[in-house]
Design a protein around this motif. Structure first.
Motif, mmCIF file in Angstrom:
data_model
loop_
_atom_site.group_PDB
_atom_site.id
_atom_site.type_symbol
_atom_site.label_atom_id
_atom_site.label_comp_id
_atom_site.label_asym_id
_atom_site.label_seq_id
_atom_site.Cartn_x
_atom_site.Cartn_y
_atom_site.Cartn_z
ATOM 1 N N HIS A 250 12.406 54.603 26.628
ATOM 2 C CA HIS A 250 12.387 55.050 28.023
ATOM 3 C C HIS A 250 13.292 54.198 28.914
ATOM 4 O O HIS A 250 13.312 54.355 30.129
ATOM 5 C CB HIS A 250 10.935 55.001 28.533
ATOM 6 C CG HIS A 250 10.687 55.728 29.804
ATOM 7 N ND1 HIS A 250 10.296 55.091 30.963
ATOM 8 C CD2 HIS A 250 10.785 57.035 30.121
ATOM 9 C CE1 HIS A 250 10.139 55.974 31.928
ATOM 10 N NE2 HIS A 250 10.438 57.161 31.450
ATOM 11 N N ARG A 251 14.064 53.299 28.323
ATOM 12 C CA ARG A 251 14.885 52.370 29.097
ATOM 13 C C ARG A 251 16.091 53.063 29.729
ATOM 14 O O ARG A 251 16.547 54.094 29.259
ATOM 15 C CB ARG A 251 15.369 51.232 28.198
ATOM 16 C CG ARG A 251 14.235 50.388 27.637
ATOM 17 C CD ARG A 251 14.720 49.400 26.606
ATOM 18 N NE ARG A 251 13.601 48.649 26.032
ATOM 19 C CZ ARG A 251 13.703 47.821 24.989
ATOM 20 N NH1 ARG A 251 14.872 47.635 24.415
ATOM 21 N NH2 ARG A 251 12.633 47.191 24.543
ATOM 22 N N LYS A 252 16.573 52.462 30.810
ATOM 23 C CA LYS A 252 17.810 52.890 31.458
ATOM 24 C C LYS A 252 18.660 51.640 31.673
ATOM 25 O O LYS A 252 18.392 50.841 32.584
ATOM 26 C CB LYS A 252 17.555 53.559 32.809
ATOM 27 C CG LYS A 252 16.833 54.899 32.728
ATOM 28 C CD LYS A 252 15.347 54.759 32.789
ATOM 29 C CE LYS A 252 14.656 56.115 32.773
ATOM 30 N NZ LYS A 252 13.216 55.996 32.515
ATOM 31 N N ILE A 253 19.655 51.465 30.828
ATOM 32 C CA ILE A 253 20.459 50.239 30.861
ATOM 33 C C ILE A 253 21.942 50.586 30.793
ATOM 34 O O ILE A 253 22.368 51.385 29.961
ATOM 35 C CB ILE A 253 20.119 49.313 29.670
ATOM 36 C CG1 ILE A 253 18.658 48.837 29.734
ATOM 37 C CG2 ILE A 253 21.054 48.111 29.637
ATOM 38 C CD1 ILE A 253 18.229 48.054 28.504
ATOM 39 N N LEU A 254 22.714 49.988 31.677
ATOM 40 C CA LEU A 254 24.175 50.021 31.596
ATOM 41 C C LEU A 254 24.674 48.584 31.702
ATOM 42 O O LEU A 254 24.299 47.867 32.639
ATOM 43 C CB LEU A 254 24.780 50.865 32.724
ATOM 44 C CG LEU A 254 26.299 50.767 32.900
ATOM 45 C CD1 LEU A 254 27.028 51.327 31.676
ATOM 46 C CD2 LEU A 254 26.767 51.470 34.166
ATOM 47 N N VAL A 255 25.469 48.160 30.735
ATOM 48 C CA VAL A 255 26.081 46.828 30.769
ATOM 49 C C VAL A 255 27.587 46.996 30.585
ATOM 50 O O VAL A 255 28.031 47.707 29.676
ATOM 51 C CB VAL A 255 25.523 45.909 29.665
ATOM 52 C CG1 VAL A 255 26.213 44.546 29.731
ATOM 53 C CG2 VAL A 255 24.027 45.738 29.797
ATOM 54 N N VAL A 256 28.359 46.358 31.427
ATOM 55 C CA VAL A 256 29.822 46.434 31.350
ATOM 56 C C VAL A 256 30.398 45.018 31.272
ATOM 57 O O VAL A 256 30.192 44.203 32.193
ATOM 58 C CB VAL A 256 30.412 47.174 32.573
ATOM 59 C CG1 VAL A 256 31.934 47.145 32.523
ATOM 60 C CG2 VAL A 256 29.909 48.608 32.621
ATOM 61 N N ASP A 257 31.064 44.730 30.159
ATOM 62 C CA ASP A 257 31.797 43.464 29.956
ATOM 63 C C ASP A 257 30.925 42.223 30.089
ATOM 64 O O ASP A 257 31.454 41.110 30.228
ATOM 65 C CB ASP A 257 32.968 43.359 30.950
ATOM 66 C CG ASP A 257 34.090 44.327 30.614
ATOM 67 O OD1 ASP A 257 33.989 45.008 29.578
ATOM 68 O OD2 ASP A 257 35.054 44.411 31.405
ATOM 69 N N GLY A 258 29.616 42.361 30.082
ATOM 70 C CA GLY A 258 28.751 41.213 30.272
ATOM 71 C C GLY A 258 28.780 40.668 31.687
ATOM 72 O O GLY A 258 28.184 39.621 31.978
ATOM 73 N N LYS A 259 29.460 41.385 32.595
ATOM 74 C CA LYS A 259 29.594 40.948 33.989
ATOM 75 C C LYS A 259 28.689 41.725 34.930
ATOM 76 O O LYS A 259 28.251 41.200 35.959
ATOM 77 C CB LYS A 259 31.047 41.105 34.451
ATOM 78 C CG LYS A 259 32.046 40.278 33.682
ATOM 79 C CD LYS A 259 33.463 40.545 34.195
ATOM 80 C CE LYS A 259 34.503 39.741 33.441
ATOM 81 N NZ LYS A 259 35.887 40.030 33.924
ATOM 82 N N TRP A 260 28.454 43.005 34.589
ATOM 83 C CA TRP A 260 27.661 43.857 35.461
ATOM 84 C C TRP A 260 26.588 44.576 34.629
ATOM 85 O O TRP A 260 26.824 44.954 33.479
ATOM 86 C CB TRP A 260 28.525 44.922 36.143
ATOM 87 C CG TRP A 260 29.668 44.382 36.928
ATOM 88 C CD1 TRP A 260 29.636 43.897 38.212
ATOM 89 C CD2 TRP A 260 31.027 44.289 36.511
ATOM 90 N NE1 TRP A 260 30.889 43.508 38.602
ATOM 91 C CE2 TRP A 260 31.768 43.733 37.578
ATOM 92 C CE3 TRP A 260 31.706 44.619 35.327
ATOM 93 C CZ2 TRP A 260 33.128 43.498 37.507
ATOM 94 C CZ3 TRP A 260 33.063 44.388 35.247
ATOM 95 C CH2 TRP A 260 33.771 43.836 36.320
#
Length: 509
Positions: A250-260
């Motif tokens: 059920h997670r909602k995760i966005l990770v970009v470049d470890g910065k955001w």
């Protein structure tokens, strides 16, 4: 017209439902086809049910869970005990359970908690030091300084923020979502993902198969692969009688470049950005993190990815070095929860916030279906002078869940808890804020499914400036709400009986 119906059946997997119904019919036929076999089965299953009831009452499960199972088995002794065994003996295979727990433990050890963080919290916010210690020392989720947090509400704001950081991607993009639906929102995101993948960015997506049931074509993962996007499907839905379908990502995760990183309640679908308003205005919330705390969500994604692919990653490739000279206030604790260990992290985070509140605690949740401990904590806080306010939807997405949520109103209102319903439409935010000091935003609802059955995530914030934005958003939202009074909870006999039955069944819903 014939082709349209053919596509509907196979695209939306209606045949899976037909297979399930066929299995049930075959089981019934096997039992009742022979009177002699029926007699033997009848007495065997009744005896089994008697032993199962004794076992249920002796477990350390929650009282609400034990009560519903005991009643179910006693009311339907022929199948009750068998049903209990069917539900409780099934679990994630050792091939998933053990690797996931081992991977989670190994990955989160890659980042250790700085001792001075807990000491600073003890000095500046002693009431919440136990929350920080619970998350870091007991669960292994670090508290990070040097993190900017931006509150994103409603979903349209999140989409703009997503596109903004996706366009900046140079190294990797990680996405883990319960629901992905093709439409305007996905089209904007997909256009950027295709472009970035073509430019050499490592793009990975995890989505939940049941969450996307009847929403995505069966070959969706193949379509992504054509553009160089790596994809894994969580807990694939199969046409078999199994309770494992209860446990969803059920997670909602966005990770970009470890910065955001972005987390919250917003899935990928047009209703979340109000491009589709079947339920009226959709109110939702997320947070955008920039800085050290992004590592927490990177670790969550990599843990799930490694478990699904059965391949170990080099964690150091995705963790950015700490930004020591970035001046920010407060601490951010990314946390996650799962149904395959003994810890209910989401519930404990909420309970600690409720019991630690001194002035106020404000809650936004689409569902309010909780056990006695949570009800007692909310009531005790309100009776002790804490301003406890809860916003739920006025327009339901599931009528039976909404009816069950309303069954809790009466007892809460009698104990000074203020209940409001969001009248413009559906509120999907999972937000809790208290005393201008702490807040939590994530995917965890105040219901049995989120608290005990699903893989979830959230962001606990302490002393972060964005907490004022979260509080102001709550107070602004109140202007669009109708307060529910005890008189509004009165109902006819039949409706009350149905409501009570739903509430009794809530731990199994």
């Amino acid at each position: 017209m014939r082709k349209k119906w053919f596509r509907l059946v196979f695209r939306q997997r209606v045949f899976v439902v037909l297979l399930l119904l066929l299995q049930i019919a075959l089981m019934g036929f096997a039992i009742y086809s022979s009177s002699q076999a029926y007699t033997l089965i009848y007495y065997t299953l009744n005896l089994l049910s008697a032993f199962v009831v004794l076992h249920v009452l002796s477990t350390d499960k929650r009282s609400s869970y034990k009560l519903i199972w005991a009643i179910t088995i006693l009311v339907v002794p022929l199948f009750g005990g068998l049903l209990y065994l069917f539900v409780t003996l099934q679990n994630f295979s050792v091939g998933f359970r053990k690797p996931y727990l081992e991977t989670e433990k190994r990955n989160f050890k890659a980042v250790t908690q700085a001792p001075e963080v807990i000491e600073q919290i003890k000095e500046t916010a002693p009431s919440y030091a136990r929350q920080a210690k619970f998350l870091s020392a007991h669960c292994g989720f670090c508290g990070y300084p040097h993190t900017d947090v931006r509150y994103l509400s409603p979903g349209e704001v999140k989409l703009d923020a997503m596109i903004e950081i996706l366009e900046k991607a140079e190294s990797f993009i990680f996405m883990e979502y319960f629901i992905i639906t093709e439409g305007k929102m996905w089209s904007r995101i997909f256009d950027v993902l295709k472009k970035k993948s073509a430019a050499g960015v490592d793009v990975r997506i995890i989505y939940d198969d049941l969450g996307c049931f009847m929403k995505l074509p069966l070959d969706f993962h193949k379509k992504l692969k054509q553009y160089g996007i790596k994809c894994r499907v969580f807990n694939k839905f199969r046409p078999a009688l199994t309770t494992l379908q209860n446990n969803r990502d059920h997670r909602k995760i966005l990770v970009v470049d470890g910065k955001w990183a972005i987390t919250g309640g917003v899935n990928i679908g047009d209703e979340y950005i109000n491009a589709d308003q079947k339920l009226g205005h959709w109110k939702d919330a997320s947070v955008l993190l920039t800085g050290e705390a992004v590592s927490g969500f990177t670790l969550m994604f990599i843990t799930m990815w490694e478990t699904l692919t059965k391949k170990k990653e080099n964690i150091e490739d995705f963790l950015k070095p700490p930004v020591q000279n970035k001046k920010t206030e407060g601490f951010v604790f990314p946390y996650c929860d799962n149904p395959i260990d003994s810890e209910c992290v989401g519930e404990e985070v909420y309970l600690n916030m409720i019991t630690g509140a001194k002035d106020y605690i404000y809650i936004q949740t689409p569902y309010l279906i909780v056990d006695d401990n949570m009800v007692q904590a909310l009531c005790l806080a309100a009776k002790s002078g804490v301003d406890v306010r809860i916003i739920t939807p006025h327009t339901p997405d599931k009528w039976y869940v909404h009816m069950t949520s309303r069954s809790y109103y009466r007892d809460l209102i009698r104990n000074n808890v203020k209940i409001y319903e969001y009248t413009p439409g559906f509120i999907h935010s999972k937000v809790t804020v208290s005393d201008d000091v702490v807040a939590s935003v994530g995917s965890v609802n105040y219901d049995f499914r989120s608290l005990y059955l699903h893989f979830e995530c959230g962001c606990f914030m302490l002393g972060v400036p964005v907490i004022h934005d979260i509080k102001n958003d709550f107070l602004t939202t109140l202007r669009c709400c109708t307060q529910i009074h005890e008189a509004d909870c009165r109902m006819g006999f039949f409706k009350k009986v149905v409501q009570n039955i739903f509430r009794l069944l809530a731990p199994l819903m």
